[in-house]
Design a protein around this motif. Structure first.
Motif, PDB file in Angstrom:
ATOM      1  N   ASN A 527     -63.398  -3.866 -62.344  1.00 54.50           N
ATOM      2  CA  ASN A 527     -63.085  -2.439 -62.465  1.00 54.50           C
ATOM      3  C   ASN A 527     -63.438  -1.697 -61.170  1.00 54.50           C
ATOM      4  OD1 ASN A 527     -62.042  -2.516 -65.002  1.00 54.50           O
ATOM      5  ND2 ASN A 527     -63.868  -1.715 -66.043  1.00 54.50           N
ATOM      6  N   TYR A 531     -60.656   0.274 -59.225  1.00 49.44           N
ATOM      7  CA  TYR A 531     -60.615   1.736 -59.236  1.00 49.44           C
ATOM      8  C   TYR A 531     -61.275   2.354 -57.995  1.00 49.44           C
ATOM      9  CZ  TYR A 531     -59.119   0.916 -64.016  1.00 49.44           C
ATOM     10  OH  TYR A 531     -58.432   0.468 -65.100  1.00 49.44           O
ATOM     11  N   ASP A 555     -69.785   2.343 -57.388  1.00 47.46           N
ATOM     12  CA  ASP A 555     -68.631   2.374 -56.471  1.00 47.46           C
ATOM     13  C   ASP A 555     -68.373   3.796 -56.015  1.00 47.46           C
ATOM     14  OD1 ASP A 555     -66.756   3.796 -58.249  1.00 47.46           O
ATOM     15  OD2 ASP A 555     -66.751   1.948 -59.472  1.00 47.46           O
ATOM     16  N   ARG A 574     -58.047   4.374 -71.983  1.00 48.55           N
ATOM     17  CA  ARG A 574     -57.908   4.393 -70.535  1.00 48.55           C
ATOM     18  C   ARG A 574     -57.772   5.849 -70.106  1.00 48.55           C
ATOM     19  NH1 ARG A 574     -53.809   0.901 -67.677  1.00 48.55           N
ATOM     20  NH2 ARG A 574     -55.550   0.714 -66.251  1.00 48.55           N
ATOM     21  N   ALA A 575     -58.541   6.203 -69.096  1.00 43.72           N
ATOM     22  CA  ALA A 575     -58.420   7.577 -68.583  1.00 43.72           C
ATOM     23  C   ALA A 575     -57.102   7.687 -67.806  1.00 43.72           C
ATOM     24  CB  ALA A 575     -59.606   7.886 -67.671  1.00 43.72           C
ATOM     25  N   ALA A 578     -56.928   6.340 -64.300  1.00 41.29           N
ATOM     26  CA  ALA A 578     -56.920   4.873 -64.231  1.00 41.29           C
ATOM     27  C   ALA A 578     -55.511   4.343 -64.452  1.00 41.29           C
ATOM     28  CB  ALA A 578     -57.872   4.309 -65.275  1.00 41.29           C
ATOM     29  N   GLY A 585     -53.820  -2.413 -66.563  1.00 37.99           N
ATOM     30  CA  GLY A 585     -55.092  -2.486 -67.332  1.00 37.99           C
ATOM     31  C   GLY A 585     -54.825  -2.581 -68.829  1.00 37.99           C
ATOM     32  N   THR A 586     -55.783  -3.135 -69.576  1.00 41.78           N
ATOM     33  CA  THR A 586     -55.605  -3.254 -71.043  1.00 41.78           C
ATOM     34  C   THR A 586     -56.442  -2.234 -71.805  1.00 41.78           C
ATOM     35  OG1 THR A 586     -57.426  -4.815 -71.259  1.00 41.78           O
ATOM     36  CG2 THR A 586     -55.227  -5.734 -70.850  1.00 41.78           C
ATOM     37  N   GLY A 587     -57.434  -1.670 -71.149  1.00 44.03           N
ATOM     38  CA  GLY A 587     -58.326  -0.730 -71.862  1.00 44.03           C
ATOM     39  C   GLY A 587     -59.282  -1.454 -72.786  1.00 44.03           C
ATOM     40  N   GLY A 589     -61.497  -4.085 -71.497  1.00 48.94           N
ATOM     41  CA  GLY A 589     -62.599  -4.683 -70.741  1.00 48.94           C
ATOM     42  C   GLY A 589     -63.967  -4.111 -71.083  1.00 48.94           C
ATOM     43  N   LEU A 590     -64.093  -2.778 -71.048  1.00 47.30           N
ATOM     44  CA  LEU A 590     -65.410  -2.161 -71.287  1.00 47.30           C
ATOM     45  C   LEU A 590     -65.887  -2.328 -72.732  1.00 47.30           C
ATOM     46  CD1 LEU A 590     -65.472   1.145 -69.161  1.00 47.30           C
ATOM     47  CD2 LEU A 590     -66.700  -0.989 -68.763  1.00 47.30           C
TER      48      LEU A 590
HETATM   49  P1  ADP Z   1     -58.965  -1.135 -68.004  1.00 43.60           P
HETATM   50  O1  ADP Z   1     -59.774  -1.198 -66.812  1.00 43.60           O
HETATM   51  O2  ADP Z   1     -58.194  -2.312 -68.347  1.00 43.60           O
HETATM   52  O3  ADP Z   1     -58.220   0.136 -68.160  1.00 43.60           O
HETATM   53  P2  ADP Z   1     -61.580  -1.003 -69.198  1.00 43.60           P
HETATM   54  O4  ADP Z   1     -62.012  -1.053 -70.638  1.00 43.60           O
HETATM   55  O5  ADP Z   1     -62.182  -1.959 -68.326  1.00 43.60           O
HETATM   56  O6  ADP Z   1     -60.003  -1.062 -69.225  1.00 43.60           O
HETATM   57  O7  ADP Z   1     -61.898   0.456 -68.693  1.00 43.60           O
HETATM   58  C1  ADP Z   1     -61.582   1.529 -69.505  1.00 43.60           C
HETATM   59  C2  ADP Z   1     -61.351   2.773 -68.657  1.00 43.60           C
HETATM   60  O8  ADP Z   1     -62.562   3.184 -68.084  1.00 43.60           O
HETATM   61  C3  ADP Z   1     -60.437   2.583 -67.547  1.00 43.60           C
HETATM   62  O9  ADP Z   1     -59.092   2.655 -67.939  1.00 43.60           O
HETATM   63  C4  ADP Z   1     -60.851   3.720 -66.659  1.00 43.60           C
HETATM   64  O10 ADP Z   1     -60.280   4.893 -67.088  1.00 43.60           O
HETATM   65  C5  ADP Z   1     -62.323   3.765 -66.834  1.00 43.60           C
HETATM   66  N1  ADP Z   1     -63.043   2.987 -65.793  1.00 43.60           N
HETATM   67  C6  ADP Z   1     -63.663   1.799 -65.978  1.00 43.60           C
HETATM   68  N2  ADP Z   1     -64.314   1.441 -64.846  1.00 43.60           N
HETATM   69  C7  ADP Z   1     -64.092   2.411 -63.948  1.00 43.60           C
HETATM   70  C8  ADP Z   1     -64.506   2.627 -62.610  1.00 43.60           C
HETATM   71  N3  ADP Z   1     -65.257   1.744 -61.955  1.00 43.60           N
HETATM   72  N4  ADP Z   1     -64.090   3.774 -61.983  1.00 43.60           N
HETATM   73  C9  ADP Z   1     -63.337   4.664 -62.643  1.00 43.60           C
HETATM   74  N5  ADP Z   1     -62.908   4.530 -63.889  1.00 43.60           N
HETATM   75  C10 ADP Z   1     -63.295   3.402 -64.549  1.00 43.60           C
END
Ligand code: ADP
Length: 623
Positions: A527, A531, A555, A574-575, A578, A585-587, A589-590
């Motif tokens: 990520n 990003y 970062d 997902r924001a 992003a 992205g799949t939304g 990961g986190l």
């Molecule tokens: P993906 O990265 O596939 O969209 P994640 O679950 O990993 O899904 O992340 C969810 C959301 O969190 C991202 O879509 C993004 O909006 C935000 N995000 C995660 N990591 C970062 C980062 N390092 N900087 C900015 N936004 C982030």
């Protein structure tokens, strides 16, 4: 004062009659008289009025003194008779007296008449008085004999002298068996001796004793009497006898005892029933107080009769008073109408109703409830029903439902995007086959995205089954982070990003699932790389904070707006920034990161400023 005298004269000589009357008048009598000289005349005269005295000559032409006497005897009247005659012999005189004449007086000695008359009148008077007294005694004794009360007369020692019929009837003894016997023959041993003592003291003192006694019949049966007992006294106060008058109250006593028994029985039944009800009430209260369901019982007028604590905490204190206040807790007008209508239907139609609604609880939080409204018959007189309100908290159930619905919608959407990309690219390939390698590259990207999506979904599904953390071993966190750093460094370098890793050499080993933990670090670092724009910095470090190991990935990337910050750990979230930066992205990961760290007993957090960068931190307990 003149004494009046009614004289019946049996005399043939008028002169003699006048002579006699004169003597009596002179002696002070006021005379009323009649003179007769025949038996018929005498008989008739006897019937006309009451005479004080009959004065009769002895020898008359149609009559004799003996006839007078006989007729008088036959009449049955008690009138003294004095013979007033000329000379009769001594013998004859005695004879006359024997036959019933009261006296005789010689006509030659009329002076003797007044005193003789006086004496006869006195005697007749006392005879009459005695007769009257006798008949009175007779009447009284008849009354006594026939009285319904039990009468007994004893001598001063208690020996029975007289008992009446009622006494013999009730006791079963004959009067011969009782007279001459001590009255204790009818005494029972059920009456306490003190009562008899008290009775004797009272009556011996000359007073009247009243009380209840239980006596015994000849056949042994017991019977109750209400007794009045007193002494019969002479003028000087000496007690010659005791009189006891008793009412048989056995039946009354029996009824009294029976009534007493019924009363006691009834009291016991009421007591038992009350205890039972109290127990049932206690049990119901225990259930009411310990259940999580909110429960209330309301009358048809809306007054609330009973609520449990769960009801108050769900609907508030006001609602514990009247059912309409339940509506106050509801979320919106639509629900107020829905529940209000349902309540009316339950009360008037006695129909059960079930509605789902949202309430704002006492502590201000929202809750989903499943509301059951059940008609209850509160009284025999009210045609309308009371209502049992039962509300179950279904917030969790609803959350899961909502989550599922969103998850499916999101998954469908996220699958649709790469598939649409694939079809577009295939169409373009058909139209322009000469750009084959360009198309294949794009197709490759979409397929990679799809594969990633499937991979994440599979991981999540495994996480849901709690199957992920299978291989816990003591490991050095630095080693795993280093491996991931090494993998990503070339990519970052390619993007001209300044990527650095600063491990804390003092970290102790902790128990981890190496494979899953590596996945966490991969997600965070990928990520950060994805990003963060070119030429910006990414800094990774580990540290020991007390008994916690901290891994930080910081970062200088696009950052996350505050309105999205709380959602980024949710699945598929997902924001928008992003989405613009990283199409594939799949939304997921986190959410995978959070799940794995949770299962290790750790925590993940983020601090971020939009446009400036983000710092993700993982904290793992050493033990
Ligand atoms: P993906 O990265 O596939 O969209 P994640 O679950 O990993 O899904 O992340 C969810 C959301 O969190 C991202 O879509 C993004 O909006 C935000 N995000 C995660 N990591 C970062 C980062 N390092 N900087 C900015 N936004 C982030």
């Amino acid at each position: 004062m003149m004494k009046s005298l009614h004289v019946l004269l049996v005399e043939d000589s008028e002169d003699d009659a006048l002579l006699i009357l004169r003597v009596l008048t002179r002696a002070g009598y006021e005379i009323t008289y009649q003179r007769v000289e025949t038996p018929e005349g005498f008989r008739a005269a006897l019937g006309t009025q009451s005479w004080d005295i009959v004065l009769s000559d002895y020898s008359m032409p149609q009559f004799s003194g003996s006839d007078t006497m006989r007729i008088l005897l036959e009449s049955g009247l008690d009138i003294p008779l004095i013979i007033v005659s000329g000379a009769i012999g001594e013998e004859r005189a005695v004879e006359i007296m024997k036959a019933g004449a009261s006296d005789y007086v010689m006509k030659g000695n009329l002076a003797r008449l007044p005193p003789a008359l006086e004496r006869e009148l006195r005697e007749a008077e006392s005879r009459r008085a005695r007769k009257q007294a006798e008949s009175q005694v007779q009447m009284l004794s008849r009354a006594l004999e026939q009285s319904a009360s039990l009468v007994m007369i004893t001598d001063p020692q208690g020996v029975i002298e007289y008992v009446n019929q009622a006494f013999t009837q009730v006791t079963g003894y004959s009067s011969e068996e009782l007279v001459g016997v001590h009255s204790r023959v009818v005494k029972s041993d059920t009456t306490p001796p003190e009562r008899y003592e008290q009775m004797w003291t009272t009556i011996l003192a000359g007073d009247t004793w009243r009380g209840e006694l239980q006596n015994r019949k000849k056949n042994g049966d017991l019977f109750w009497v209400e007794t009045v007992m007193s002494g019969i006294k002479t003028h000087d106060g000496t007690i010659t006898q005791f009189l006891s008058v008793q009412e048989d109250i056995t039946e009354r006593k029996r009824l009294e005892t029976e009534l007493q028994r019924y009363t006691t029985q009834l009291e016991r039944m009421v007591e038992e029933r009350t205890a039972e009800l109290r127990r049932a009430k206690d049990q119901i209260e225990l259930i009411l107080n310990s259940t999580n369901d909110a429960l209330a019982l309301a009358q048809s007028n809306g007054d609330i009769q009973t609520v449990n604590p769960a009801f108050v905490s769900t609907f508030g204190d006001r609602a514990a008073q009247a059912i309409e206040y339940i509506l106050w807790a509801l979320a919106n007008e639509e629900q107020i109408n829905l529940v209000g209508d349902a309540l009316i239907r339950v009360i008037f139609d006695s129909d059960s109703k079930r509605v789902e609604a949202q309430v704002t609880t006492k502590d201000g939080s929202g809750k989903d409830i499943d509301l059951a409204l059940i008609p209850v018959r509160m009284s025999d007189h009210d045609p309308k029903s009371g209502v049992l309100v039962s509300a179950r908290d279904i917030t969790q159930l609803k959350d899961i439902e909502r989550f599922k619905a969103r998850f499916v919608a999101d998954a469908v959407h996220d699958l649709a995007t790469p598939i649409a990309g694939l079809s577009t690219r295939l169409y373009l390939l058909q139209r322009a086959p000469e750009k084959l390698s360009e198309h294949v590259g794009a197709l490759q990207n979409q397929v990679t995205h799809l594969r990633q999506l499937l991979h994440d979904l599979r991981t999540l599904s495994n996480l849901d089954k709690n199957q992920l953390i299978s291989d816990l071993r003591p490991l050095n966190v630095n080693e795993i982070v280093r491996r991931v750093f090494d993998t990503f460094e070339p990519i970052a370098v390619d993007k001209e990003q300044q990527i650095t890793f600063e491990p804390d050499p003092a970290l102790p080993e902790i128990s981890l699932d190496a494979h899953q933990f590596e996945r966490v670090i991969v997600n965070l670092v990928s990520n950060a790389v994805n990003y963060t724009p070119n030429r910006k910095a990414i800094h990774i470090k580990t540290a020991l904070d007390g008994d916690t190991i901290v891994v930080e990935v910081a970062d200088q990337g696009i950052g996350i707006g505050p309105e999205h910050l709380s959602h980024i750990f949710e699945r598929f979230y997902r924001a928008p920034q992003a989405r613009a930066t990283q199409e594939t992205g799949t939304g997921l990961g986190l959410s995978i990161v959070k799940e794995i760290i949770d299962q290790h007993g750790g925590k993940v957090s983020v601090v971020s400023t939009l446009g400036e960068g983000s710092t993700f931190a993982i904290r793992l307990p050493i033990q």
